[in-house]
Design an enzyme around this catalytic site. Structure first.
Site, PDB file in Angstrom:
ATOM      1  N   LYS A 166       0.837  -1.211   0.000  1.00 17.45           N
ATOM      2  CA  LYS A 166       0.000   0.000   0.000  1.00 17.45           C
ATOM      3  C   LYS A 166       0.873   1.264   0.000  1.00 17.45           C
ATOM      4  O   LYS A 166       0.663   2.164  -0.814  1.00 17.45           O
ATOM      5  CB  LYS A 166      -0.937   0.015   1.234  1.00 17.45           C
ATOM      6  N   ARG A 217     -10.318   0.497   8.072  1.00 17.40           N
ATOM      7  CA  ARG A 217      -9.829  -0.840   8.401  1.00 17.40           C
ATOM      8  C   ARG A 217     -10.884  -1.661   9.114  1.00 17.40           C
ATOM      9  O   ARG A 217     -10.639  -2.816   9.453  1.00 17.40           O
ATOM     10  CB  ARG A 217      -8.630  -0.701   9.329  1.00 17.40           C
ATOM     11  N   ARG A 223      11.500  -5.395   5.345  1.00 17.57           N
ATOM     12  CA  ARG A 223      11.337  -3.959   5.013  1.00 17.57           C
ATOM     13  C   ARG A 223      12.316  -3.097   5.815  1.00 17.57           C
ATOM     14  O   ARG A 223      12.541  -3.308   6.992  1.00 17.57           O
ATOM     15  CB  ARG A 223       9.910  -3.513   5.330  1.00 17.57           C
ATOM     16  N   ARG A 237      10.782  -0.817  11.268  1.00 17.50           N
ATOM     17  CA  ARG A 237       9.642  -0.427  12.100  1.00 17.50           C
ATOM     18  C   ARG A 237       9.529  -1.344  13.316  1.00 17.50           C
ATOM     19  O   ARG A 237       9.769  -2.539  13.212  1.00 17.50           O
ATOM     20  CB  ARG A 237       8.347  -0.516  11.267  1.00 17.50           C
ATOM     21  N   ARG A 292      -0.844  -8.952  13.131  1.00 16.26           N
ATOM     22  CA  ARG A 292      -1.424  -7.961  12.200  1.00 16.26           C
ATOM     23  C   ARG A 292      -2.170  -8.661  11.059  1.00 16.26           C
ATOM     24  O   ARG A 292      -3.228  -8.193  10.624  1.00 16.26           O
ATOM     25  CB  ARG A 292      -0.329  -7.049  11.644  1.00 16.26           C
TER      26      ARG A 292
END
Ligand code: AP5
Ligand code: MG
Length: 203
Positions: free
Chosen positions: A13, A86, A120, A150, A161
Site C-alpha cells: 500500500k 480498516r 522492510r 519499524r 497484524r
C-alpha cells in the site's frame, strides 16, 4: 480524485500510494504514518496508539476516525487514504465525511507477506521504503541516511497484524462490493503500478 487503498499488511500500500500520489498530484494520507509521527513526537495520541500498534492490534475506531476527520477537513486537493478504513465502523464513519471515486484493493498471497514485512527497511530522512533483497547495504540509496526497521515489523507482531486484517479489514471487500477494483499485488512493484494506472485511467 478521492480514493482508498485496501490490502493486507505488506501488500504494498505505502509503496504504491507514493507512486499514485506523485502521478496524480493527490495527498497521501496514511493513518499508520500519522500514528507513527505522533509516537515520534510523544503526543498523547501517540502514547495511546503505541500500546495497540506494538501488539499488532487496531487503534480504537473512535480515535482513528477523529484523526482522519480532522485531517480531511484540511484537505483541499484529492487524496488517497492508505490503511483507512480498516473496519466496517470506520467505513461507515468515512461515508459520513466524503464520497469516494475509487476503492482499490491490492491482493497478495499470504505466504509472501511475512517476508516482505520482516525484510522492510525505512529511511528516517526521506521516508523511502525498501526491502533488504534489493539493498546493497543498510544505507538509503536515495539520501544515504542509515535505514531503520519499524518496531512492529517483527515476526510475532506481523502474524498478529495479518490475523487482525483477516478478521476485521478483509470484510471491507464485501462491504464495498462491486465498487472494489482489485489489482494483483503478487507481481513486481512496477507491474503492480501498471495495473493500478490502468484501473485509474478507466475511471
Ligand atoms: P500501517 O502502517 O498501515 O501498516 P500495515 O497496514 O500493516 O501495512 P504496512 O505499512 O506494513 O504494509 P504496506 O501495505 O504499506 O506495504 P509496503 O508498501 O510498505 O499500520 C500500522 C499499525 O497502525 C496497524 O497495525 C494499527 O495498529 C495502526 N493503524 C493504522 N491504520 C489504522 C486504522 N485505520 N485503524 C486502526 N488502527 C490503525 O511494502 C512492504 C515491503 O514489501 C517493503 O519492503 C516493500 O519494499 C516491499 N514491496 C512492496 N511492494 C512489493 C512488490 N510488488 N514486490 C516485492 N516487494 C514489494
Ligand atoms: Mg504502509
Amino acid at each position: 480524485m478521492k480514493m482508498i487503498l485496501l490490502g493486507a499488511p505488506g501488500a504494498g500500500k505505502g509503496t504504491q500510494a507514493a507512486r499514485i500520489c506523485k502521478k496524480y498530484g493527490i495527498s497521501h494520507i496514511s493513518t499508520g504514518d500519522m500514528f507513527r509521527e505522533n509516537i515520534g513526537n510523544n503526543t498523547e495520541l501517540g502514547k495511546l496508539a503505541k500500546t495497540y500498534i506494538d501488539a499488532g492490534k487496531l487503534v480504537p475506531d473512535e480515535v482513528t476516525l477523529a484523526m482522519v476527520k480532522d485531517r480531511l477537513a484540511r484537505e483541499e486537493k484529492g487524496f488517497l487514504l492508505d490503511g483507512f478504513p480498516r473496519t466496517i465502523a470506520q467505513a461507515q464513519g468515512l461515508k459520513e465525511l466524503t464520497e469516494l471515486d475509487c476503492v482499490l484493493n491490492i491482493d497478495v498471497d499470504t505466504d509472501l507477506l511475512l517476508n516482505r514485512i520482516t525484510g522492510r527497511r525505512i529511511c528516517p530522512k526521506c521516508a523511502g521504503t525498501f526491502h533488504v533483497s534489493t539493498l546493497e547495504s543498510n544505507v538509503c540509496p536515495v539520501c544515504s541516511a542509515e535505514l531503520v526497521q519499524r518496531a512492529d515489523d517483527n515476526e510475532e507482531t506481523v502474524k498478529a497484524r495479518i490475523d487482525v486484517y483477516n478478521a476485521q479489514t478483509k470484510p471491507l471487500i464485501e462491504y464495498y462490493g462491486e465498487n472494489v477494483k482489485t489489482v494483483d499485488g503478487n507481481q513486481s512493484a512496477d507491474e503492480v503500478f501498471e495495473g493500478i494506472v490502468k484501473v485509474l485511467e478507466a475511471i
